[in-house]
Scaffold this motif. Structure first.
Motif, PDB file in Angstrom:
ATOM      1  N   TYR A 417     -45.471  -3.378   3.315  1.00  0.00           N
ATOM      2  CA  TYR A 417     -44.755  -3.000   2.100  1.00  0.00           C
ATOM      3  C   TYR A 417     -43.263  -3.008   2.410  1.00  0.00           C
ATOM      4  O   TYR A 417     -42.803  -2.343   3.345  1.00  0.00           O
ATOM      5  N   LYS A 418     -42.502  -3.761   1.625  1.00  0.00           N
ATOM      6  CA  LYS A 418     -41.113  -4.062   1.996  1.00  0.00           C
ATOM      7  C   LYS A 418     -40.057  -3.266   1.245  1.00  0.00           C
ATOM      8  O   LYS A 418     -38.906  -3.221   1.684  1.00  0.00           O
ATOM      9  N   LYS A 419     -40.391  -2.657   0.123  1.00  0.00           N
ATOM     10  CA  LYS A 419     -39.358  -1.961  -0.656  1.00  0.00           C
ATOM     11  C   LYS A 419     -39.139  -0.564  -0.073  1.00  0.00           C
ATOM     12  O   LYS A 419     -39.505   0.460  -0.661  1.00  0.00           O
ATOM     13  N   VAL A 420     -38.537  -0.550   1.112  1.00  0.00           N
ATOM     14  CA  VAL A 420     -38.396   0.668   1.900  1.00  0.00           C
ATOM     15  C   VAL A 420     -36.959   0.786   2.398  1.00  0.00           C
ATOM     16  O   VAL A 420     -36.369  -0.205   2.848  1.00  0.00           O
ATOM     17  N   SER A 421     -36.404   1.968   2.313  1.00  0.00           N
ATOM     18  CA  SER A 421     -35.088   2.231   2.902  1.00  0.00           C
ATOM     19  C   SER A 421     -35.146   3.546   3.660  1.00  0.00           C
ATOM     20  O   SER A 421     -36.006   4.395   3.404  1.00  0.00           O
ATOM     21  N   ILE A 422     -34.224   3.711   4.608  1.00  0.00           N
ATOM     22  CA  ILE A 422     -34.219   4.894   5.468  1.00  0.00           C
ATOM     23  C   ILE A 422     -32.961   5.714   5.200  1.00  0.00           C
ATOM     24  O   ILE A 422     -31.845   5.181   5.228  1.00  0.00           O
ATOM     25  N   ILE A 423     -33.170   6.993   4.929  1.00  0.00           N
ATOM     26  CA  ILE A 423     -32.072   7.929   4.679  1.00  0.00           C
ATOM     27  C   ILE A 423     -32.101   8.967   5.798  1.00  0.00           C
ATOM     28  O   ILE A 423     -33.091   9.688   5.956  1.00  0.00           O
TER      29      ILE A 423
END
Length: 634
Positions: A417-423
């Motif tokens: 799953y590619k729609k991932v961001s890191i905060i």
């Protein structure tokens, strides 16, 4: 053909099953697991318009093989096949490589320990007069059963302390004269025993429906023709109904009888746990169901033989949530050669029928799932992700090094799953490359709560220590569950050096009891708790997913000590009637090995004020130890 195998693990030794995931070129139509003699698994690959197509499968393999070779084969739309991977399995090598310090701590299979537990805990309770005395109709399909077993079954019913019952038996055209003579003997002996002699053998669903057609009582109880009830079984059911007459479905604990009438293998069950039930029919015996509900759903369905009870229960829970568990052993399931109590694999059709029942259930709910047979009659329900919801990994970065963060970035990039961001929520003078850094202002909790309100993501993964994902579809699996309206927290199995150090906890005696001590990564867990999804009030807090809607509804509590904040969040979510789910298929590696069990007094005071039970846990039997998980209570 281009391909990549991301994960290949075989769990178990005598009854191995395979976890395999990866991707192949988009022209691949099917993937097979096979050896020279047979195909163990065939999976259709669904194109998503990309240049590659991913797969994630779980399947039983050949049993009792010390060494074996399997081929992973891809087939394109023209029927061309290519072996893309070879799996060589060696039990001896697996045993040799296993850490000797990792041992099973449960004693539930210890026959002597169980006998001691019986002597200590199973004393005859005083029976009180019951104002409400419903009639129970026990339905029993019979076919060529030995006289001694049928006699034991019927005598266990006639000797009940609660006598307001009838017995509805459907003989399915038995040819054994001993069986027929025994039935006629008991029919003449007791006017409450009604028997239908079917002229043609119709198998268990038709026979059960013939018995159901004779029912006059308010509740139906189901029983096999060779099993035995505890003397207080019907009384306990009636007592529960006197506490709440609105109940529709009641089930109890059970154990097994060996050929010498010895009791063993107690099944100390949790209260109703939907996701565990989707993984296996743990409700099984003993149970009673409101007759009107049984007839409303049409009784037993033909075509689901081997899992006819499972199919029935799935259709019942579509109609009611008034389900109650009695945590007492009220039923003895006789272990005979070839029965499903001996080995579910002796009736492989039972596993296939169970999968069919699950597929039908989710189709009726209009929920898109993929159902895999994991092992025998154990299943994994994968919710197919809908849409392209954004996921944000929210990292408490105070203990992260640059290397830790780089590993997290890399493992997220490898996910299907590619729609991932890191905060990353960072301290003063702390920063990381390739992630969005949010400075902590007043406190971590207040900063996170404020961020979650403004975020455009649909789901959050909270990461509280350095981790990597072992399987490439971890986020996809978690998201599928998190997208379900009724599901709250979704967690995985956390591993440190191949040992399970994070999964789920029971909140009992005002402390957290870790449920899988000393388990290794290939363990099934007691009662299959590390094999199939299960429910819990509190999950491991190092990595878990929650939808934004739920986080913003409940929020993190900044008045608690930091160590308890996420445990409190899990409990609040459960208290708001969401299901928290552990997915053992999601494996998370960490480089720390701490296990939290102590709880701060402020948290306990809050939970008690919220009327959260901190002494007993609905998903952990009161028959089990509160000190050592999944062992007999003293």
């Amino acid at each position: 053909m281009h391909y990549k195998i991301k994960e290949c693990k075989i769990y178990g030794k005598r009854n191995p099953f395979l976890f395999l995931s990866g991707w192949a070129e988009s022209n691949a139509k099917y993937v097979y697991i096979q050896d020279k003699k047979q195909v163990y698994y065939k999976m259709e690959l669904l194109s998503n318009g990309c240049s590659s197509v991913s797969f994630s499968l779980r399947t039983p393999l050949a049993k009792n093989k010390m060494m074996h070779t399997y081929n992973v084969v891809c087939e394109d739309a023209q029927g061309n096949k290519e072996t893309i991977y070879i799996i060589k399995y060696n039990v001896l090598k697996q045993l040799k490589n296993q850490d000797d310090t990792i041992i099973h701590t449960s004693n539930l299979r210890d026959v002597l320990a169980y006998q001691k537990w019986i002597e200590t805990n199973e004393h005859r309770d005083a029976y009180s007069n019951l104002t409400y005395q419903p009639v129970f109709s026990l339905i029993i399909p019979v076919y060529n059963v030995e006289r001694k077993y049928l006699v034991a079954c019927l005598d266990s019913i006639r000797n009940q302390s609660y006598q307001n019952f009838e017995v509805c038996i459907a003989d399915d055209a038995s040819t054994n004269q001993e069986t027929l003579q025994t039935l006629k003997e008991y029919e003449a002996k007791d006017a409450r025993i009604h028997i239908c002699y079917r002229k043609e053998n119709g198998h268990i669903s038709n026979a059960s429906n013939s018995a159901l057609a004779m029912v006059q009582g308010e509740f139906v109880a189901m029983m096999d023709n060779d099993d035995v009830l505890r003397p207080n079984a019907l009384y306990e059911m009636a007592y529960a109904l006197n506490q709440d007459q609105e109940l529709d479905f009641i089930y109890s604990d059970e154990d097994k009888l060996d050929m010498s009438e010895n009791r063993f293998d107690p099944q100390f069950k949790p209260d109703y746990a939907a996701d565990k039930f989707y993984g296996s029919n743990y409700l099984c015996h003993f149970n009673v169901v409101r007759t009107s509900l049984m007839k409303e759903i049409g009784g037993f369905r033909v075509g689901y033989e081997g899992a006819q009870d499972y199919d029935l229960f799935l259709r019942i829970i579509e109609k009611t949530n008034r389900i109650y568990h009695i945590p007492k052993v009220l039923y003895h399931w006789r272990m005979l050669p070839g029965s499903t109590s001996t080995s579910a694999t002796s009736k492989n059709y039972a596993a296939i029928a169970g999968k069919k029942a699950l597929v039908s259930y989710f189709e009726n709910k209009q929920t898109t799932v993929q159902v895999d047979i994991v092992l025998d009659t154990h299943y994994f329900v994968k919710y197919v992700v809908q849409g392209d919801d954004a996921i944000e990994i929210l990292v408490d970065a105070k203990n992260f090094s640059a290397e830790d963060m780089n590993r997290l970035v890399a493992t997220c990039k490898e996910q299907s799953y590619k729609k991932v961001s890191i905060i990353a929520f960072v301290k003063k003078n702390q920063s990381f490359a390739n992630v969005i850094c949010i400075p902590i202002k007043d406190s971590f909790v207040s900063t996170v709560n404020a961020y979650c309100i403004e975020s455009t993501a649909s789901h959050f993964v909270f990461v509280n220590e350095p981790i990597t994902f072992s399987n490439f579809d971890a986020l996809e699996l978690m998201l599928g569950y998190s997208q379900q309206e009724e599901i709250g927290v979704v967690g995985g199995k956390v591993l440190y050096q191949n040992e399970v150090i994070g999964s789920s906890y029971a909140l009992i005696d005002e402390k957290l009891l870790f449920l899988h001590p000393k388990a290794n990564e290939t363990d099934y867990g007691v009662y299959s708790t590390l094999l199939i999804p299960s429910n819990a009030r509190v999950l491991e807090d190092s990595c878990f997913m929650i939808s934004k809607k739920i986080v913003n509804q409940i929020k993190l509590d900044g008045n608690l000590v930091r160590a308890d904040v996420f445990f409190d969040l899990h409990l609040q979510i459960y208290a708001n009637r969401y299901r928290n789910v552990l997915l053992p298929a999601v494996e998370i590696e960490t480089n720390t090995s701490s296990i939290v069990e102590a709880i701060d007094k402020r948290s306990l005071d809050k939970w008690i004020k919220m009327e959260i039970n901190t002494d007993e846990d609905p998903f952990y039997s009161p028959n089990l130890s509160k000190v050592k998980a999944y062992t007999f209570r003293d």
